[in-house]
Scaffold this motif. Structure first.
Motif, PDB file in Angstrom:
ATOM      1  N   GLY A 140      26.000  37.425  28.659  1.00 51.20           N
ATOM      2  CA  GLY A 140      24.649  36.907  28.747  1.00 51.20           C
ATOM      3  C   GLY A 140      24.079  36.658  27.367  1.00 51.20           C
ATOM      4  N   GLY A 141      23.170  35.674  27.258  1.00 56.74           N
ATOM      5  CA  GLY A 141      22.574  35.339  25.969  1.00 56.74           C
ATOM      6  C   GLY A 141      22.802  33.888  25.624  1.00 56.74           C
ATOM      7  N   ASN A 142      22.165  33.451  24.529  1.00 56.21           N
ATOM      8  CA  ASN A 142      22.234  32.043  24.142  1.00 56.21           C
ATOM      9  C   ASN A 142      23.661  31.544  23.936  1.00 56.21           C
ATOM     10  N   LEU A 143      24.504  32.361  23.342  1.00 51.39           N
ATOM     11  CA  LEU A 143      25.848  31.905  23.008  1.00 51.39           C
ATOM     12  C   LEU A 143      26.709  31.660  24.240  1.00 51.39           C
ATOM     13  N   THR A 144      26.344  32.229  25.361  1.00 52.56           N
ATOM     14  CA  THR A 144      27.147  32.041  26.569  1.00 52.56           C
ATOM     15  C   THR A 144      26.726  30.807  27.358  1.00 52.56           C
ATOM     16  N   GLU A 145      25.561  30.268  27.058  1.00 50.87           N
ATOM     17  CA  GLU A 145      25.036  29.167  27.858  1.00 50.87           C
ATOM     18  C   GLU A 145      25.806  27.869  27.654  1.00 50.87           C
ATOM     19  N   LEU A 146      26.603  27.781  26.588  1.00 47.78           N
ATOM     20  CA  LEU A 146      27.340  26.544  26.341  1.00 47.78           C
ATOM     21  C   LEU A 146      28.350  26.255  27.452  1.00 47.78           C
ATOM     22  N   THR A 147      28.812  27.294  28.139  1.00 48.66           N
ATOM     23  CA  THR A 147      29.810  27.063  29.195  1.00 48.66           C
ATOM     24  C   THR A 147      29.218  26.276  30.362  1.00 48.66           C
ATOM     25  N   TYR A 148      27.907  26.338  30.532  1.00 46.64           N
ATOM     26  CA  TYR A 148      27.294  25.590  31.627  1.00 46.64           C
ATOM     27  C   TYR A 148      27.106  24.114  31.264  1.00 46.64           C
ATOM     28  N   ASP A 149      27.078  23.822  29.953  1.00 46.99           N
ATOM     29  CA  ASP A 149      26.744  22.481  29.497  1.00 46.99           C
ATOM     30  C   ASP A 149      27.951  21.585  29.251  1.00 46.99           C
ATOM     31  N   PRO A 264      16.420  42.657  31.076  1.00 47.96           N
ATOM     32  CA  PRO A 264      15.729  41.719  30.172  1.00 47.96           C
ATOM     33  C   PRO A 264      14.391  42.300  29.730  1.00 47.96           C
ATOM     34  N   LYS A 265      13.975  41.956  28.499  1.00 49.76           N
ATOM     35  CA  LYS A 265      12.716  42.484  27.956  1.00 49.76           C
ATOM     36  C   LYS A 265      11.724  41.367  27.644  1.00 49.76           C
ATOM     37  N   SER A 266      11.913  40.190  28.259  1.00 48.92           N
ATOM     38  CA  SER A 266      10.972  39.090  28.059  1.00 48.92           C
ATOM     39  C   SER A 266      10.860  38.297  29.356  1.00 48.92           C
ATOM     40  N   ASP A 267       9.945  37.329  29.367  1.00 47.48           N
ATOM     41  CA  ASP A 267       9.746  36.519  30.562  1.00 47.48           C
ATOM     42  C   ASP A 267      10.832  35.462  30.734  1.00 47.48           C
ATOM     43  N   LYS A 268      11.578  35.170  29.668  1.00 47.55           N
ATOM     44  CA  LYS A 268      12.625  34.166  29.757  1.00 47.55           C
ATOM     45  C   LYS A 268      13.804  34.712  30.562  1.00 47.55           C
ATOM     46  N   ALA A 269      14.352  33.871  31.432  1.00 46.27           N
ATOM     47  CA  ALA A 269      15.479  34.292  32.256  1.00 46.27           C
ATOM     48  C   ALA A 269      16.698  34.598  31.391  1.00 46.27           C
ATOM     49  N   LEU A 270      17.354  35.713  31.672  1.00 53.28           N
ATOM     50  CA  LEU A 270      18.595  36.077  30.994  1.00 53.28           C
ATOM     51  C   LEU A 270      19.736  35.764  31.957  1.00 53.28           C
ATOM     52  N   MET A 271      20.308  34.572  31.792  1.00 49.40           N
ATOM     53  CA  MET A 271      21.351  34.113  32.706  1.00 49.40           C
ATOM     54  C   MET A 271      22.659  34.857  32.424  1.00 49.40           C
ATOM     55  N   ASN A 273      26.805  35.040  32.855  1.00 52.97           N
ATOM     56  CA  ASN A 273      28.029  34.270  33.014  1.00 52.97           C
ATOM     57  C   ASN A 273      29.116  35.180  33.571  1.00 52.97           C
ATOM     58  N   LEU A 274      29.679  34.808  34.703  1.00 52.86           N
ATOM     59  CA  LEU A 274      30.787  35.567  35.287  1.00 52.86           C
ATOM     60  C   LEU A 274      32.019  34.668  35.327  1.00 52.86           C
ATOM     61  N   ASP A 275      33.024  35.019  34.542  1.00 52.08           N
ATOM     62  CA  ASP A 275      34.273  34.248  34.490  1.00 52.08           C
ATOM     63  C   ASP A 275      34.023  32.764  34.245  1.00 52.08           C
ATOM     64  N   GLY A 276      33.053  32.464  33.374  1.00 53.22           N
ATOM     65  CA  GLY A 276      32.815  31.080  32.986  1.00 53.22           C
ATOM     66  C   GLY A 276      31.848  30.313  33.849  1.00 53.22           C
ATOM     67  N   GLU A 277      31.302  30.951  34.871  1.00 56.37           N
ATOM     68  CA  GLU A 277      30.363  30.276  35.765  1.00 56.37           C
ATOM     69  C   GLU A 277      29.059  31.066  35.852  1.00 56.37           C
ATOM     70  N   TYR A 278      27.983  30.367  36.216  1.00 51.13           N
ATOM     71  CA  TYR A 278      26.687  31.027  36.362  1.00 51.13           C
ATOM     72  C   TYR A 278      26.748  32.050  37.492  1.00 51.13           C
ATOM     73  N   GLY A 279      26.362  33.292  37.187  1.00 49.45           N
ATOM     74  CA  GLY A 279      26.466  34.367  38.169  1.00 49.45           C
ATOM     75  C   GLY A 279      25.141  35.019  38.526  1.00 49.45           C
ATOM     76  N   GLY A 280      24.016  34.353  38.215  1.00 53.09           N
ATOM     77  CA  GLY A 280      22.705  34.921  38.518  1.00 53.09           C
ATOM     78  C   GLY A 280      21.992  35.356  37.250  1.00 53.09           C
ATOM     79  N   ASP A 281      20.816  35.935  37.406  1.00 51.67           N
ATOM     80  CA  ASP A 281      20.001  36.383  36.286  1.00 51.67           C
ATOM     81  C   ASP A 281      19.887  37.900  36.255  1.00 51.67           C
ATOM     82  N   ALA A 282      19.752  38.446  35.044  1.00 50.08           N
ATOM     83  CA  ALA A 282      19.476  39.871  34.893  1.00 50.08           C
ATOM     84  C   ALA A 282      18.048  40.147  35.389  1.00 50.08           C
ATOM     85  N   PRO A 283      17.742  41.397  35.805  1.00 51.07           N
ATOM     86  CA  PRO A 283      18.549  42.608  35.632  1.00 51.07           C
ATOM     87  C   PRO A 283      19.795  42.619  36.510  1.00 51.07           C
ATOM     88  N   MET A 284      20.842  43.246  35.960  1.00 54.63           N
ATOM     89  CA  MET A 284      22.112  43.302  36.671  1.00 54.63           C
ATOM     90  C   MET A 284      22.901  44.504  36.166  1.00 54.63           C
TER      91      MET A 284
END
Length: 354
Positions: A140-149, A264-271, A273-284
């Motif tokens: 989770g975090g900014n660096l993992t979001e590239l897999t969705y794009d 998560p400690k902010s209002d922004k969603a913490l997406m 990544n599970l095995d390269g795919e979107y797996g939901g948002d934290a808390p988890m």
């Protein structure tokens, strides 16, 4: 007779699986299985539903043939079952991380199937969230979001180079995210650009992100990147490529844990990544299921230190051989050495010794 079900994705690997299906079934029959096949459909979680059905039907082995996504679905299908069939994989995807970890041939469908003939297996750890299972990574975090794009067409054409190109594009936009991470030996409460939870040492074709990962020790490799500075991230990436030296850097927390809670400690969603795919948002919460699924693997090619079960197996075999040798020596001593210390128990004239 034992039963095997091949669940294959007809679109993976330029349709190689469809072309070699007869060879795969022939190998399974040679291994002693009554073999059949299921072709996945565009329906969501098609492979998962078929794996679950086959597991309930009493199949002894399920062969997941396709990319890491197909393998993930098959695992999600059988992981909830009380009695789980064994698994084998035939890779035909882009990066094939799981095949790399199990040392299954990645460029030859028949050779991958023939790993089953070696009869070598590993009881693999898998990860579990509140509702899903994963086989390789959670992050989770900014660096993992590239897999969705990264478009799937680019993944197929350029493999992991597509991820690298997208990552270079995203780096200037990486921002720290406040999060709380609770793990076995403590917790981290602060900003991080990414957390990474690994089950194997292979991620996107790279084998140094979690350099000391074990496949069956009941522990995740947890990596927390605290910095969001672009130059520091590039430096950490260089250290990682240079033999996994990033794990000792002060800008990183690297540890082993059987469980991780992400808050998560902010209002922004913490997406997530599970095995390269979107797996939901934290808390988890992530839990390691120790040695949950038995997989066929090429143990001869896997480093001994990566599989604790293999080490235990070799040690127990050595112990058995040692005990057998000692037993035979004791038996020989009782039968062939008399009370006077003479070998053979007869008169000297009847026993000539060199």
């Amino acid at each position: 007779m034992k039963k095997a079900r091949v669940i294959y994705n007809p679109t993976s690997g330029k349709e190689l699986l469809k072309q070699h299906l007869a060879e795969i079934l022939e190998v399974l029959e040679k291994a002693g299985y009554e073999a059949s096949a299921f072709r996945t459909t565009p329906e969501p979680r098609s492979a998962q539903m078929e794996a679950h059905r086959a597991g309930l039907a009493g199949f002894d082995l399920i062969v997941a043939a396709g990319g890491d996504g197909t393998i993930n679905e098959v695992v999600n299908g059988i992981a909830p079952l009380e009695k789980r069939p064994m698994m084998a994989i035939i890779p035909a995807g882009t990066t094939n991380d799981y095949a790399r970890a199990l040392q299954v041939p990645r460029n030859n469908v028949k050779a991958a199937a023939e790993v089953i003939l070696k009869q070598q297996t590993v009881k693999m750890d898998i990860g579990k969230t509140d509702k899903d299972y994963f086989i390789n990574i959670a992050a989770g975090g900014n660096l993992t979001e590239l897999t969705y794009d990264v478009p799937s067409e680019l993944k197929s054409m350029f493999g992991y180079l597509a991820y690298l190109a997208k990552g270079a594009e995203m780096l200037p936009r990486v921002k720290p995210i406040p999060m709380k991470l609770v793990y076995d030996d403590g917790e981290y409460d602060g900003n991080a650009s990414m957390f990474f939870l690994g089950l194997t040492n292979s991620v996107g074709g790279f084998e140094h992100i979690a350099p000391d990962a074990k496949l069956d020790d009941g522990k995740f490799s947890l990596l927390i990147i605290k910095t969001a500075n672009i130059f520091e991230i590039v430096h950490l990436a260089a250290l990682m490529l240079n033999g996994g030296k990033h794990v000792n850097d002060k800008r990183i927390i690297y540890t082993k844990t059987s469980k991780l809670e992400v808050i998560p400690k902010s209002d922004k969603a913490l997406m997530i990544n599970l095995d390269g795919e979107y797996g939901g948002d934290a808390p988890m919460t992530f839990t390691n299921l120790h040695q949950h699924i038995e997989m066929f693997a090429n143990l001869d090619a896997i480093p001994n230190e990566a599989v604790i079960g293999y080490e235990d197996e070799k040690e127990s075999h050595y112990d058995a051989v040692t005990k057998g040798f000692i037993k035979e020596v004791e038996k020989l001593s009782q039968e062939d050495i008399d009370g006077d210390g003479k070998i053979g128990g007869g008169d000297d004239k009847d026993n000539k010794h060199c």
